[in-house]
Design an enzyme around this catalytic site. Structure first.
Site, short mmCIF file in Angstrom:
data_model
loop_
_atom_site.label_atom_id
_atom_site.label_comp_id
_atom_site.label_asym_id
_atom_site.label_seq_id
_atom_site.Cartn_x
_atom_site.Cartn_y
_atom_site.Cartn_z
CG ASN A 158 -1.94 1.12 1.17
OD1 ASN A 158 -2.82 1.08 0.33
ND2 ASN A 158 -1.81 2.12 2.03
CD GLU A 159 -1.24 6.13 0.12
OE1 GLU A 159 -0.80 6.40 1.25
OE2 GLU A 159 -2.10 6.79 -0.46
CD GLU A 318 -6.35 4.54 -0.39
OE1 GLU A 318 -6.27 5.56 0.33
OE2 GLU A 318 -5.61 3.56 -0.22
#
Ligand code: GLA
Ligand code: ZN
Length: 684
Positions: A158-159, A318
Site C-alpha cells: 500500500n502506498e 482511493e
C-alpha cells in the site's frame, strides 16, 4: 481498457462497467457487522471492494503460522454477494512480532534514528526479513485465492514510499553503485569527489548521504551527485520489493493484472520507471482541501498518472468520500464536491472510482476519516446519499467512456531525475521548485481547456504540436537530439530559466548555458539572478506588464529573436523571452518565472500559432475535458466554482445523465459543483 498488454485481463475486460467501491476492512470488525456493510454497499451501488490491505499480523500471527480462515470467510462472503475484488497483499505494515524478532526490518530515518515498531509503510526495503516474508505471503495468497474469478486485480502492499538509511541499505547502495559504475574512478568522477578531497579509495568508504554525512538539511547536500544516486537507488530498492511480490503472484495467476496505489506527484519514487513493471496504474487522490486545491493541480496529478502507461487510463484507487483525518484542519467536502472530483478523475482517464474506506473505523487515527458507512451507520446522511447517487449514475453510464483516450496535441515533459537534481541544487535559489514550474505551464493550458499529456523523456514527442519542458535543468544523454529533431521537423518547443545546465550526473555541461540546448534555442545565458521573495523585475508582453520573479536569466541572442526584455536593473533591455526559428519549427525560451496572466496569454499565442485547439470555450472555473473511444466522445463539463455558470455548446450532444438532447449552439446551466457528461456519437 486499463490493460493493453497481451494476456493481461483488465478491470475492464472482466468488467464492462465502471467499478465503484473502495477499501473494505471487515477483518477489523465483528462478523455481525458484515451483513449491514453489505446492505449499505448494495444501496450505494458498490460493485467492488479492495480487500486485505492491512492484515499481515492476522494472516501470519507468528514466524511459521499462517491463518487464512477469516480471509477465506470474507472472500466467500464478498463473492457470494457478487462483488469484484481487488486483492491486496497486506505487506504495507509489518507485524509487531516481526519487528521484535528481526529488527533489520525497521527503518533508519534521514537523521540516523533507528525506528522501533510502529506506524506503517515502515519496512526497510533492503531487509532480507521483509523481502523473504513479503514474497512468501504474496505467494500464499495467490495460491489460495487463484480460482476466485471475481478477483479483478492484485494490489501490492500500500502506498509504497519513504526512505531508509540503515546499514543494510548502505551495503545495498554500494552494490547498486558497483553495478552502475563498475569502477570507483567512475564513481569519483560522477560525484566530482575531487572537490573538497572526498575521493573514495574503497567501496566501503561510501556512506549514505544524510544528516550524518553530506546533508545539512533534507534538500541541502554538499554533494549533489551522491544524493541524486541515493534517490535513484531508494526508488529502485522499493521497486524491487514491489517486483518480488508481483513476480511471485504472476507465476501463479498470470492473467490477473497487478498494481499498487501511487500518489500522484510523489517525489521519492520515480513512477515513470515503476510504471514499466506495473500492469496498470492506480492512484490515491487526496487534495488538501484547506489549501484550496486548484482544479488544475488535481488535473495535473491525474494527467501524470494517465501518462505513465501507454494504455492512457488508470484506476482511482482511493479518495475520501467526505473528509480526511491527517490535515491540521479537516474540512468537509462540500455537497457535490465528491461527485465533481470523481468525475474530474474520470474526465482525465479514470476507469474506476474508488474510496478509502467502506466503514469508518472505531479507534486509532482514522476514526474520524470519512467513509461510506459512518459511525451512525445510517443511510440518510448527506454523504451516504451523495455516494448512492454517484453509484447509481456510474452504473447507468455503463462503459460509455471506458477506454476513452484524451486527444492531446500538447505534451509536458516531467522527469524525476531532474526533479531530484533541481531541488538538491545548492543555488541559485531555494525557491526553485520543479512543481511550481510545471504548475505555471500546466495551469495555463488547463484554464484554456487545452488537454495536456504528461510524458517522460523516453516518450516519443513527434505526435505533439507543442512540447513544454519547464525547468529542464538536466539534459540527460541524447535528449537534446530528440528535441533538435522535433523542432527541425516543425515542432514547437518551450523551455524556461535554468534549463540545459547539467547532465545526468548533475555535472555542469561546460561551454555556456543552456548547454546542449543552446543551438536549438539560439541563445547563450551568461548569468542567473536569484531574486529574494518580494523582489521583482518586470517585462512587457503584448502591451501588458508582468512580474519577473525568483530567477532572472541574463542572456544573449545567438540567432533567436527577442519577444520581450527586462524593464529594470542593470540588465534592463536585455532579452527575457526569446523565439528561435530552427529548421521548420520554433523554440521558445522564457528566462524567468512570471505570473498566471502571463502564462495564459503566452500559451494562448503559442497554441494559436501551432494550431492547438481548445476543447471548448467556457466561463472561468468551468473545465471542459474530453475522452474519445470507438463509440464517440464524452465531453465532461465540470463547474469548479461556487456560482452557477452557463456554457454554450458548439456540437449537438446527448446528456448522458438526464438523457436530454442538446442542440448545437444551445446554452446549458451548470450549478455550483455541477457536472455534465455529454455524448457526441461518432456518426452524430
Ligand atoms: C492513504 C492510505 C489509506 C488511508 C488513507 C487516508 O491513502 O492508503 O490506507 O490511510 O490514506 O487518507
Ligand atoms: Zn534500510
Amino acid at each position: 481498457m486499463i490493460y493493453k498488454e497481451e494476456k493481461k485481463l483488465a478491470y475492464g475486460k472482466r468488467v464492462r462497467n465502471i467499478l465503484y467501491g473502495g477499501d473494505y476492512n471487515p477483518e477489523q470488525w465483528p462478523e455481525e457487522v458484515w451483513k449491514e456493510d453489505m446492505e449499505m454497499m448494495k444501496k450505494a451501488h458498490v460493485n467492488m471492494v479492495t480487500l486485505n490491505v492491512f492484515s499481515w499480523a492476522a494472516l501470519q500471527p507468528s514466524e511459521d503460522v499462517y491463518d487464512f480462515s477469516k480471509l477465506d470467510k470474507i472472500m466467500n462472503y464478498v463473492r457470494a454477494n457478487d462483488l469484484k475484488v481487488c486483492l491486496a497483499t497486506s505487506t504495507g505494515a509489518h507485524p509487531a512480532w516481526m519487528a521484535h524478532r528481526h529488527p533489520d526490518i525497521l527503518r533508519t530515518e534521514f537523521n540516523g534514528m533507528k525506528r522501533k515498531f510502529g506506524g506503517r509503510h515502515n519496512s526497510c526495503p533492503n531487509s532480507s526479513t521483509y523481502r523473504y516474508y513479503a514474497e512468501k505471503l504474496a505467494t500464499k495468497l495467490a495460491k489460495r485465492y487463484k480460482d476466485y474469478d471475481n478477483i479483478v486485480a492484485w494490489h501490492i502492499s500500500n502506498e509504497f514510499g519513504g526512505e531508509c538509511y540503515c546499514e543494510n541499505c548502505q551495503r545495498a547502495f554500494r552494490e547498486w553503485l558497483k553495478k552502475k559504475y563498475k569502477t570507483l574512478d567512475a564513481v569519483n568522477k560522477s560525484f566530482n569527489t575531487a572537490f573538497w578531497g572526498h575521493t573514495f579509495y574503497d567501496w566501503d568508504e561510501i556512506v549514505l548521504p544524510n544528516l550524518l554525512s553530506e546533508h545539512f538539511e533534507y534538500d541541502r547536500t554538499m554533494f549533489q551527485g551522491i544524493t541524486l544516486d541515493y534517490h535513484r537507488f531508494n526508488s529502485d530498492s522499493i521497486l524491487e520489493c514491489y517486483n518480488l511480490e508481483a513476480n511471485a503472484i504472476r507465476k501463479i495467476t498470470p492473467d490477473i493484472p497487478i498494481t499498487t496505489n501511487l500518489m500522484g506527484f510523489y517525489k521519492q519514487l520515480d513512477y515513470q520507471k515503476w510504471a514499466k513493471d506495473m500492469d496498470f496504474i492506480s492512484w490515491d487522490n487526496y487534495p488538501d482541501l484547506n489549501d484550496k486545491p486548484s482544479p488544475a493541480y488535481i488535473a495535473m496529478n491525474h494527467d501524470l498518472m494517465r501518462g505513465l502507461k501507454e494504455q492512457n487510463s488508470f484506476v482511482l484507487m482511493e479518495q475520501t468520500p467526505s473528509v480526511t483525518n491527517w490535515s491540521p484542519y479537516n474540512k468537509l467536502k462540500r455537497p457535490g464536491e465528491m461527485r465533481r472530483l470523481s468525475y474530474q478523475a474520470a474526465a482525465h482517464g479514470a476507469d474506476a472510482i474508488q474510496f478509502f474506506q467502506i466503514r469508518r473505523t472505531v479507534g486509532a487515527c482514522e476514526k474520524f476519516h470519512g467513509a461510506f458507512i459512518d459511525h451512525a451507520a445510517r443511510d440518510d446522511t448527506r454523504v451516504f446519499r451523495e455516494l448512492k447517487q454517484l453509484g447509481a449514475e456510474l452504473e447507468s453510464l455503463g462503459d460509455v467512456f471506458l477506454e476513452g483516450r484524451t486527444p492531446s496535441k500538447v505534451a509536458m515533459v516531467v522527469d524525476w531525475d531532474n526533479w531530484w537534481a533541481i531541488e538538491n541544487s545548492a543555488g541559485p535559489s531555494i525557491h526553485m521548485k520543479y512543481l511550481d514550474a510545471l504548475r505555471d505551464y500546466y495551469s495555463a493550458a488547463f484554464e484554456q481547456n487545452v488537454p495536456v499529456d504528461i510524458i517522460s523523456v523516453d516518450d516519443p514527442i513527434d505526435k505533439y504540436k507543442v512540447v513544454i519542458a519547464p525547468l529542464l535543468y538536466m539534459t540527460k544523454g541524447t535528449y537534446d537530439e530528440k528535441i533538435r529533431n522535433y523542432v527541425e521537423n516543425g515542432g514547437t518547443f518551450i523551455t524556461t530559466y535554468f534549463s540545459g545546465i547539467v547532465d545526468e550526473h548533475d555535472l555542469v555541461i561546460l561551454g555556456g548555458y543552456p548547454g546542449r540546448l543552446r543551438d536549438i534555442l539560439g541563445i547563450w545565458v551568461e548569468e542567473n539572478d536569484a531574486l529574494p521573495e518580494g523582489e521583482t523585475n518586470s517585462f512587457e508582453y503584448k502591451g501588458k506588464t508582468y512580474e519577473a520573479k525568483m530567477l532572472c536569466d541574463l542572456m544573449h541572442l545567438e540567432g533567436a529573436g527577442e519577444i520581450s526584455s527586462y524593464k529594470e536593473d542593470f540588465y534592463a533591455n536585455t532579452p527575457v523571452i526569446t523565439r528561435n526559428c530552427f529548421g521548420k519549427g520554433k523554440a521558445y525560451y522564457v528566462g524567468t518565472r512570471s505570473e498566471d496572466g502571463f502564462y495564459e496569454a503566452f500559451l494562448k499565442d503559442v497554441f494559436d500559432e501551432a494550431g492547438v485547439e481548445s476543447v471548448l470555450d467556457t466561463p472561468e472555473g468551468v473545465e471542459a475535458s474530453v475522452r474519445r473511444n470507438a463509440k464517440g466522445e464524452v465531453l465532461f463539463l465540470l463547474n469548479h466554482t461556487k456560482e452557477e455558470k452557463e456554457v454554450t455548446l458548439n456540437e449537438p450532444y446527448l446528456d448522458l445523465l438526464n438523457r436530454d438532447k442538446i442542440r448545437k449552439g444551445e446554452s446549458i446551466k451548470l450549478e455550483n459543483n455541477g457536472v455534465r457528461l455529454l455524448f457526441h456519437g461518432v456518426c452524430s
